[in-house]
Write a protein that holds these residues in place. Structure first.
Motif, mmCIF file in Angstrom:
data_model
loop_
_atom_site.group_PDB
_atom_site.id
_atom_site.type_symbol
_atom_site.label_atom_id
_atom_site.label_comp_id
_atom_site.label_asym_id
_atom_site.label_seq_id
_atom_site.Cartn_x
_atom_site.Cartn_y
_atom_site.Cartn_z
ATOM 1 N N ALA A 34 0.828 -1.203 0.000
ATOM 2 C CA ALA A 34 0.000 0.000 0.000
ATOM 3 C C ALA A 34 0.859 1.249 0.000
ATOM 4 N N GLY A 35 2.057 1.156 0.576
ATOM 5 C CA GLY A 35 2.952 2.299 0.633
ATOM 6 C C GLY A 35 4.051 2.235 -0.412
ATOM 7 N N ARG A 36 5.245 2.653 -0.022
ATOM 8 C CA ARG A 36 6.366 2.716 -0.946
ATOM 9 C C ARG A 36 7.072 1.369 -1.078
ATOM 10 N N THR A 37 7.787 1.202 -2.181
ATOM 11 C CA THR A 37 8.679 0.053 -2.360
ATOM 12 C C THR A 37 10.106 0.565 -2.504
ATOM 13 N N LEU A 38 10.961 0.138 -1.598
ATOM 14 C CA LEU A 38 12.368 0.528 -1.600
ATOM 15 C C LEU A 38 13.205 -0.719 -1.862
ATOM 16 N N VAL A 39 14.116 -0.630 -2.821
ATOM 17 C CA VAL A 39 15.016 -1.737 -3.136
ATOM 18 C C VAL A 39 16.410 -1.403 -2.618
ATOM 19 N N ALA A 50 18.653 -6.497 -9.456
ATOM 20 C CA ALA A 50 17.889 -5.255 -9.571
ATOM 21 C C ALA A 50 17.290 -5.102 -10.966
ATOM 22 N N GLU A 51 18.067 -5.468 -11.965
ATOM 23 C CA GLU A 51 17.577 -5.427 -13.343
ATOM 24 C C GLU A 51 16.357 -6.343 -13.501
ATOM 25 N N ALA A 52 16.390 -7.506 -12.892
ATOM 26 C CA ALA A 52 15.263 -8.440 -12.974
ATOM 27 C C ALA A 52 14.055 -7.910 -12.226
ATOM 28 N N VAL A 53 14.280 -7.301 -11.062
ATOM 29 C CA VAL A 53 13.155 -6.723 -10.313
ATOM 30 C C VAL A 53 12.456 -5.665 -11.157
ATOM 31 N N GLU A 54 13.211 -4.792 -11.782
ATOM 32 C CA GLU A 54 12.594 -3.757 -12.616
ATOM 33 C C GLU A 54 11.785 -4.357 -13.760
ATOM 34 N N ARG A 55 12.241 -5.457 -14.298
ATOM 35 C CA ARG A 55 11.513 -6.072 -15.411
ATOM 36 C C ARG A 55 10.155 -6.599 -14.969
ATOM 37 N N HIS A 56 10.078 -7.143 -13.756
ATOM 38 C CA HIS A 56 8.873 -7.848 -13.335
ATOM 39 C C HIS A 56 7.972 -7.053 -12.386
ATOM 40 N N TRP A 57 8.471 -5.970 -11.810
ATOM 41 C CA TRP A 57 7.695 -5.264 -10.797
ATOM 42 C C TRP A 57 6.566 -4.453 -11.430
ATOM 43 N N ARG A 58 5.422 -4.511 -10.832
ATOM 44 C CA ARG A 58 4.267 -3.749 -11.310
ATOM 45 C C ARG A 58 3.937 -2.680 -10.285
ATOM 46 N N GLY A 59 4.457 -1.493 -10.517
ATOM 47 C CA GLY A 59 4.239 -0.402 -9.587
ATOM 48 C C GLY A 59 5.490 0.418 -9.422
ATOM 49 N N PRO A 60 5.397 1.544 -8.721
ATOM 50 C CA PRO A 60 6.569 2.399 -8.528
ATOM 51 C C PRO A 60 7.566 1.754 -7.565
ATOM 52 N N LEU A 61 8.810 2.069 -7.770
ATOM 53 C CA LEU A 61 9.860 1.613 -6.868
ATOM 54 C C LEU A 61 11.083 2.494 -7.049
ATOM 55 N N ALA A 62 11.951 2.470 -6.034
ATOM 56 C CA ALA A 62 13.204 3.221 -6.073
ATOM 57 C C ALA A 62 14.177 2.504 -5.154
ATOM 58 N N ASP A 109 3.308 0.393 6.134
ATOM 59 C CA ASP A 109 2.730 0.063 4.827
ATOM 60 C C ASP A 109 3.785 -0.017 3.724
ATOM 61 N N ASP A 110 5.051 0.236 4.071
ATOM 62 C CA ASP A 110 6.123 0.219 3.075
ATOM 63 C C ASP A 110 6.761 -1.166 2.986
ATOM 64 N N LEU A 111 7.403 -1.404 1.845
ATOM 65 C CA LEU A 111 8.073 -2.671 1.587
ATOM 66 C C LEU A 111 9.520 -2.409 1.198
ATOM 67 N N VAL A 112 10.431 -3.196 1.762
ATOM 68 C CA VAL A 112 11.833 -3.172 1.358
ATOM 69 C C VAL A 112 12.159 -4.511 0.708
ATOM 70 N N LEU A 113 12.595 -4.451 -0.535
ATOM 71 C CA LEU A 113 13.136 -5.633 -1.207
ATOM 72 C C LEU A 113 14.651 -5.581 -1.058
#
Length: 423
Positions: A34-39, A50-62, A109-113
């Motif tokens: 529901a909140g932010r996604t931080l990698v 990280a390249e693979a995460v960007e390919r498959h992630w659906r939503g904003p991330l940084a 509500d945030d997620l850290v990958l």
């Protein structure tokens, strides 16, 4: 120019393809929060992950990840930093500080990958309070030269760090942390990979001090003070603040060895996987492999030729000489001396990250005629082994294996091809 047995190269390529995190990461990605996604991430495979995460992630991330110089990958939203390995540099320290700063202020509500792989211990290096960075660098060098297994080395690193041993996970609290791991350690314990920045550590500072004493490494007063401090600076197993966190090991050495075994069968060679988690002095591990190869050639046991012997794990080298080494080159040099030109036996040993220790090669290869060629060129294999100069030995013979960065890391890969009907 001599060439390696072609099956050896096919086996290594099969192992690398099976260990590529780019094709394996998608099933482990959680739903967007529901909140932010931080990698955040560290290791030789971190940029590829990280390249693979960007390919498959659906939503904003940084976010940001740190990898070894030359091991980067193209990303759009996740910053890739390059730093020193196997000895940390100032870029390693800055990367660790920036990760802790990025984690500050996260909410429930945030997620850290967190993307972790081998090499992260050096690439994300922030000393514990009271220890200077140059002091930690010097200790790091001594640990790498003393012959200790990676589990013991990383136990010391965890207790002398401001970010490892679960401290990064604490910094991310109360956000949920999902850690994805490419394992380069025997046993695949996530607390050992990159020294476990998101995994609680149940050992004590006294345990770490005992390791330094065991290998004759003198701890400074500052280091001793940190290790003898009874106050727990890192989370312990069962810490409620980490209750929502998850850890998934997505790539292992076993997967790479299984792929190589499949490639051997396809070529008509019976495979024998000894272990995915071998440890010990590289030259001693070589003697074990040599004895098995000789038993195959002379007695057809534990399986008849043509066959392939495979193993993985992480050997160590107690550095006593002045040569250019690498544990895989050291393994092969000791193997060659033990086999002494045994007909029909070819071998390859390499690190799956493309770097054997700190050199520019992944490893090297061996043929039945290697030692004879060396003697013809005036190379004394025994003297080179005593000087820890496997790189110089195989480099002179044109038998180094150079791949460049592979952007994965499941540690050592060893293959011995034994042809049939050679005696």
């Amino acid at each position: 120019m001599p060439t390696a047995h072609p099956l050896l190269l096919r086996l290594f390529q099969a192992a690398l393809a099976a260990a590529d995190p780019y094709h394996l990461i998608a099933p482990y990605l959680p739903p967007p929060p529901a909140g932010r996604t931080l990698v955040l991430g560290a290791g030789k495979a971190a940029a590829r992950m990280a390249e693979a995460v960007e390919r498959h992630w659906r939503g904003p991330l940084a976010g940001l990840v740190v990898t070894r110089y030359g091991h980067g990958a193209p990303t759009r939203h996740i910053e890739v930093i390059e730093a020193g390995h196997p000895v940390p540099d100032t870029a390693s320290e800055q990367a660790a500080r920036r990760m802790l700063e990025a984690a500050a202020g996260l909410g429930p509500d945030d997620l850290v990958l967190c993307l972790l792989s081998g090499g992260g211990s050096a690439l994300m290096a922030l000393p514990a309070a009271g220890i200077g960075f140059e002091e930690k660098r010097a200790l790091h060098r001594e640990l790498l030269r003393c012959g200790a297994p990676i589990g013991e080395i990383n136990r010391v690193r965890r207790h002398l760090s401001a970010i490892k041993g679960g401290r990064l996970a604490l910094a991310c609290h109360p956000a949920r942390v999902v850690t994805l791991v490419v394992s380069d350690v025997p046993g695949d314990d996530p607390a050992v990979v990159a020294s476990g920045p998101t995994v609680p550590d149940g050992s004590t500072g006294r345990d770490a001090l005992a390791i330094l004493d065991k290998y004759g490494i003198v701890a400074s007063d500052a280091v001793r003070a940190v290790l003898l401090d009874a106050r727990p600076a890192a989370p312990l197993p069962g810490d409620a603040r980490l209750a929502r966190n998850e850890v998934h090991v997505i790539v292992t050495a076993q997967r790479a060895l299984d792929a190589a075994a499949d490639a051997a069968r396809a070529a008509g060679y019976a495979p024998l996987i000894l272990s995915a988690s071998m440890e010990g002095e590289a030259r001693e591990v070589a003697l074990v492999h040599a004895s098995i190869a000789r038993q195959v050639v002379q007695h057809g046991q534990p399986l008849p030729a043509p066959c392939v012997i495979l193993s993985g794990g992480e050997t160590s080298v107690t550095v006593r000489g002045q040569g250019r080494g690498g544990r895989n080159a050291e393994f092969l040099l000791a193997l060659g001396l033990a086999l002494d030109g045994l007909p029909g036996v070819h071998a390859l040993a390499a690190d799956t990250d493309g770097i054997d220790g700190s050199e520019d090669n992944a490893g090297a290869w061996l043929a039945p005629g290697t030692l004879a060629r060396a003697r013809a060129q005036g190379l004394d294999a025994g003297a080179r082994l005593r000087d820890n100069d496997g790189y110089g030995f195989f480099g002179t013979l044109g038998q180094l294996l150079v791949t460049g960065p592979t952007r994965t890391n499941v540690n050592d890969f060893r293959a011995i091809v034994i042809e049939g009907d050679v005696l």
